[in-house]
Design a protein around this motif. Structure first.
Motif, PDB file in Angstrom:
ATOM      1  N   VAL A   1     -29.416  61.862 -37.739  1.00 43.92           N
ATOM      2  CA  VAL A   1     -29.446  61.044 -36.723  1.00 43.92           C
ATOM      3  C   VAL A   1     -30.248  61.765 -35.398  1.00 43.92           C
ATOM      4  CG1 VAL A   1     -26.975  60.656 -37.570  1.00 43.92           C
ATOM      5  CG2 VAL A   1     -27.892  62.033 -35.413  1.00 43.92           C
ATOM      6  N   LYS A   2     -30.967  59.980 -35.391  1.00 47.65           N
ATOM      7  CA  LYS A   2     -32.117  60.124 -34.069  1.00 47.65           C
ATOM      8  C   LYS A   2     -31.334  59.519 -32.705  1.00 47.65           C
ATOM      9  CE  LYS A   2     -34.912  56.501 -33.889  1.00 47.65           C
ATOM     10  NZ  LYS A   2     -35.806  56.072 -34.550  1.00 47.65           N
ATOM     11  N   PHE A   3     -31.797  60.438 -31.799  1.00 46.07           N
ATOM     12  CA  PHE A   3     -30.860  59.922 -30.379  1.00 46.07           C
ATOM     13  C   PHE A   3     -31.686  59.238 -30.152  1.00 46.07           C
ATOM     14  CE2 PHE A   3     -30.603  60.545 -25.581  1.00 46.07           C
ATOM     15  CZ  PHE A   3     -29.298  60.529 -26.178  1.00 46.07           C
ATOM     16  N   ILE A   4     -31.146  58.148 -29.420  1.00 44.13           N
ATOM     17  CA  ILE A   4     -31.743  56.907 -28.943  1.00 44.13           C
ATOM     18  C   ILE A   4     -31.692  57.282 -27.229  1.00 44.13           C
ATOM     19  CG2 ILE A   4     -31.334  54.133 -28.855  1.00 44.13           C
ATOM     20  CD1 ILE A   4     -32.212  55.749 -31.384  1.00 44.13           C
ATOM     21  N   THR A   5     -30.451  56.906 -26.966  1.00 36.24           N
ATOM     22  CA  THR A   5     -30.208  56.676 -25.258  1.00 36.24           C
ATOM     23  C   THR A   5     -28.718  56.899 -24.991  1.00 36.24           C
ATOM     24  OG1 THR A   5     -30.829  55.302 -23.245  1.00 36.24           O
ATOM     25  CG2 THR A   5     -29.515  54.465 -24.996  1.00 36.24           C
ATOM     26  N   GLU A   6     -28.038  56.921 -23.906  1.00 36.71           N
ATOM     27  CA  GLU A   6     -26.809  57.032 -23.478  1.00 36.71           C
ATOM     28  C   GLU A   6     -26.754  56.248 -23.294  1.00 36.71           C
ATOM     29  OE1 GLU A   6     -24.128  59.029 -19.677  1.00 36.71           O
ATOM     30  OE2 GLU A   6     -26.660  60.062 -19.515  1.00 36.71           O
ATOM     31  N   LEU A   7     -25.188  55.498 -22.826  1.00 45.55           N
ATOM     32  CA  LEU A   7     -24.737  53.934 -22.892  1.00 45.55           C
ATOM     33  C   LEU A   7     -23.448  54.141 -21.594  1.00 45.55           C
ATOM     34  CD1 LEU A   7     -24.527  52.930 -26.098  1.00 45.55           C
ATOM     35  CD2 LEU A   7     -26.537  51.983 -24.981  1.00 45.55           C
ATOM     36  N   GLU A   8     -23.029  53.313 -21.407  1.00 49.71           N
ATOM     37  CA  GLU A   8     -22.075  53.097 -20.216  1.00 49.71           C
ATOM     38  C   GLU A   8     -21.206  51.202 -21.192  1.00 49.71           C
ATOM     39  OE1 GLU A   8     -22.921  53.060 -16.386  1.00 49.71           O
ATOM     40  OE2 GLU A   8     -22.877  55.218 -16.420  1.00 49.71           O
ATOM     41  N   PHE A   9     -19.879  51.679 -21.337  1.00 50.29           N
ATOM     42  CA  PHE A   9     -19.065  50.451 -21.037  1.00 50.29           C
ATOM     43  C   PHE A   9     -19.080  49.565 -20.475  1.00 50.29           C
ATOM     44  CE2 PHE A   9     -15.501  47.827 -20.739  1.00 50.29           C
ATOM     45  CZ  PHE A   9     -15.031  47.573 -21.954  1.00 50.29           C
ATOM     46  N   PHE A  10     -19.146  48.889 -20.969  1.00 49.97           N
ATOM     47  CA  PHE A  10     -19.860  46.698 -20.348  1.00 49.97           C
ATOM     48  C   PHE A  10     -18.818  46.320 -20.330  1.00 49.97           C
ATOM     49  CE2 PHE A  10     -21.258  42.416 -19.274  1.00 49.97           C
ATOM     50  CZ  PHE A  10     -22.307  42.565 -17.871  1.00 49.97           C
ATOM     51  N   ASP A  11     -17.907  45.480 -21.261  1.00 46.85           N
ATOM     52  CA  ASP A  11     -17.244  44.348 -22.016  1.00 46.85           C
ATOM     53  C   ASP A  11     -17.012  44.863 -23.137  1.00 46.85           C
ATOM     54  OD1 ASP A  11     -15.583  42.609 -21.452  1.00 46.85           O
ATOM     55  OD2 ASP A  11     -17.971  41.025 -21.245  1.00 46.85           O
ATOM     56  N   ALA A  12     -15.621  43.645 -23.248  1.00 45.94           N
ATOM     57  CA  ALA A  12     -14.438  43.890 -24.933  1.00 45.94           C
ATOM     58  C   ALA A  12     -14.850  43.165 -25.003  1.00 45.94           C
ATOM     59  CB  ALA A  12     -14.505  45.136 -25.003  1.00 45.94           C
ATOM     60  N   GLY A  13     -14.399  42.784 -26.667  1.00 49.64           N
ATOM     61  CA  GLY A  13     -13.722  41.262 -26.783  1.00 49.64           C
ATOM     62  C   GLY A  13     -13.077  41.678 -28.476  1.00 49.64           C
ATOM     63  N   ILE A  14     -12.375  39.954 -28.734  1.00 51.02           N
ATOM     64  CA  ILE A  14     -12.011  39.937 -30.085  1.00 51.02           C
ATOM     65  C   ILE A  14     -12.500  39.246 -31.454  1.00 51.02           C
ATOM     66  CG2 ILE A  14      -9.643  40.045 -31.655  1.00 51.02           C
ATOM     67  CD1 ILE A  14      -7.935  41.279 -28.885  1.00 51.02           C
ATOM     68  N   GLU A  15     -13.057  39.659 -32.170  1.00 54.17           N
ATOM     69  CA  GLU A  15     -13.874  38.539 -33.183  1.00 54.17           C
ATOM     70  C   GLU A  15     -12.916  38.491 -34.565  1.00 54.17           C
ATOM     71  OE1 GLU A  15     -18.600  38.159 -33.273  1.00 54.17           O
ATOM     72  OE2 GLU A  15     -18.242  38.708 -34.966  1.00 54.17           O
ATOM     73  N   GLN A  16     -13.167  37.348 -34.031  1.00 51.61           N
ATOM     74  CA  GLN A  16     -12.453  37.349 -36.061  1.00 51.61           C
ATOM     75  C   GLN A  16     -13.429  37.118 -37.300  1.00 51.61           C
ATOM     76  OE1 GLN A  16     -10.449  33.292 -38.210  1.00 51.61           O
ATOM     77  NE2 GLN A  16      -9.238  34.124 -37.544  1.00 51.61           N
ATOM     78  N   SER A  17     -12.323  38.553 -38.139  1.00 47.72           N
ATOM     79  CA  SER A  17     -13.594  39.187 -38.994  1.00 47.72           C
ATOM     80  C   SER A  17     -13.491  38.703 -40.321  1.00 47.72           C
ATOM     81  CB  SER A  17     -14.799  40.047 -39.156  1.00 47.72           C
ATOM     82  OG  SER A  17     -13.488  41.339 -38.924  1.00 47.72           O
ATOM     83  N   THR A  18     -12.920  39.887 -41.763  1.00 48.85           N
ATOM     84  CA  THR A  18     -12.828  40.698 -42.799  1.00 48.85           C
ATOM     85  C   THR A  18     -13.000  41.570 -43.215  1.00 48.85           C
ATOM     86  OG1 THR A  18     -14.979  40.288 -44.013  1.00 48.85           O
ATOM     87  CG2 THR A  18     -13.298  38.482 -44.294  1.00 48.85           C
TER      88      THR A  18
END
Length: 315
Positions: free
Chosen positions: A122-139
């Motif tokens: 795997v290739k390292f990209i960057t460090e992230l921090e939580f911004f937001d979350a939500g729910i989406e309908q999928s299968t």
């Protein structure tokens, strides 16, 4: 320190440990053997979200695999990364890796994004921090409809000019139902969500991020009245097209109304096209000059836009 758990005393976090945690322990674009990461920092070797109670790090792995289970992820703009929660069957819940990601800042954990390079690496990209979350309908993996958790992470240190609460559209006739992301909706609530087109809230957020928080034509940036306009209308789109952010343009109300009624469209070179059904003088009265250009059309937008142009030309 923003990543420290406020419930832990500073005596627990010795200065040497704090300095160690502040440093990024991985090199951007460097390829690592995934097994070595787990040998050093523990965590599940099979899932897309890898965390361990004994490590201050959480790894998330992005790649082409898993898209059939609604695991599509990627950069919405230079600083916002869209990522699907874990769970292949049934409704996703805020447990295990999903919960660890949502609460990582409070729990003093740091999130590192890796991208699939080749089998076992795997290739390292960057460090992230939580911004937001939500729910989406999928299968799910069995083809059953389910609620899927979708995360928005920001690149650590990046400035995002809006807050999650700014995405609410105050003039919408079909607002996104407001649910606490700590608790997924029950059966009765879910029926209401389906009626209200589950996922439109996520779709709107994705389109806003994609167009960098401003109208694609005018640059107007008051999110509460901007509209995530479908290029191929909801009624004519497939289920996938309805929630595909590439089928969206962020527009101010005047341009959205005209675009939705195929009274304007846009050429592939970004220039606006005005319908002959309305006189130029009438367009000018509502501030449309015919000299406008849409900003930052992507290659994925163009396939949808060609369908819009075809309907525009036939009217």
């Amino acid at each position: 320190m923003g990543f420290l758990n406020s419930n832990k005393s500073l005596s627990y976090w010795q200065p040497s440990k704090i300095r160690q945690l502040e440093k990024i322990p991985f090199i951007p674009d460097h390829v690592y053997k995934r097994a070595d990461l787990h040998d050093s920092y523990k965590g599940n070797r099979q899932t897309g979200i890898s965390y361990s109670n004994s490590s201050p790090y959480i790894f998330i792995f992005s790649g082409k695999t898993g898209t059939q289970y609604s695991y599509a992820d990627g950069w919405e703009n230079d600083n916002i990364f869209f990522y699907s929660g874990e769970g292949q069957q049934g409704d996703m819940q805020f447990i295990r890796g999903n919960l660890a990601l949502k609460n990582h800042l409070q729990n003093g954990k740091r999130v590192f994004l890796f991208e699939f390079a080749r089998k076992g690496f795997v290739k390292f990209i960057t460090e992230l921090e939580f911004f937001d979350a939500g729910i989406e309908q999928s299968t799910d993996k069995n083809g059953h409809t389910r609620d899927a958790i979708k995360f928005f992470f920001k690149r650590r240190g990046a400035f995002i000019p809006v807050a999650p609460g700014d995405f609410i559209q105050t003039n919408s006739e079909d607002p996104e139902p407001k649910y606490n992301i700590d608790r997924l909706p029950n059966t009765t609530e879910r029926e209401g969500l389906i009626i209200s087109r589950v996922g439109q809230g996520i779709y709107r957020k994705r389109v806003i991020h994609r167009w960098n928080y401003a109208c694609a034509v005018t640059g107007f940036d008051k999110l509460e009245i901007l509209i995530a306009s479908h290029i191929v209308p909801w009624k004519d789109a497939t289920d996938n097209e309805r929630l595909d952010p590439n089928n969206g343009i962020l527009l101010s109300p005047t341009y959205d109304a005209l675009f939705d009624r195929h009274l304007i469209s846009f050429e592939n070179n970004d220039r606006i096209i005005l319908s002959e059904k309305i006189e130029i003088a009438a367009f000018e009265k509502i501030g449309v000059t015919g000299k406008e250009k849409i900003k930052k059309l992507s290659h994925q937008n163009l396939s949808y836009l060609e369908k819009h142009q075809a309907i525009f030309s036939s009217h």
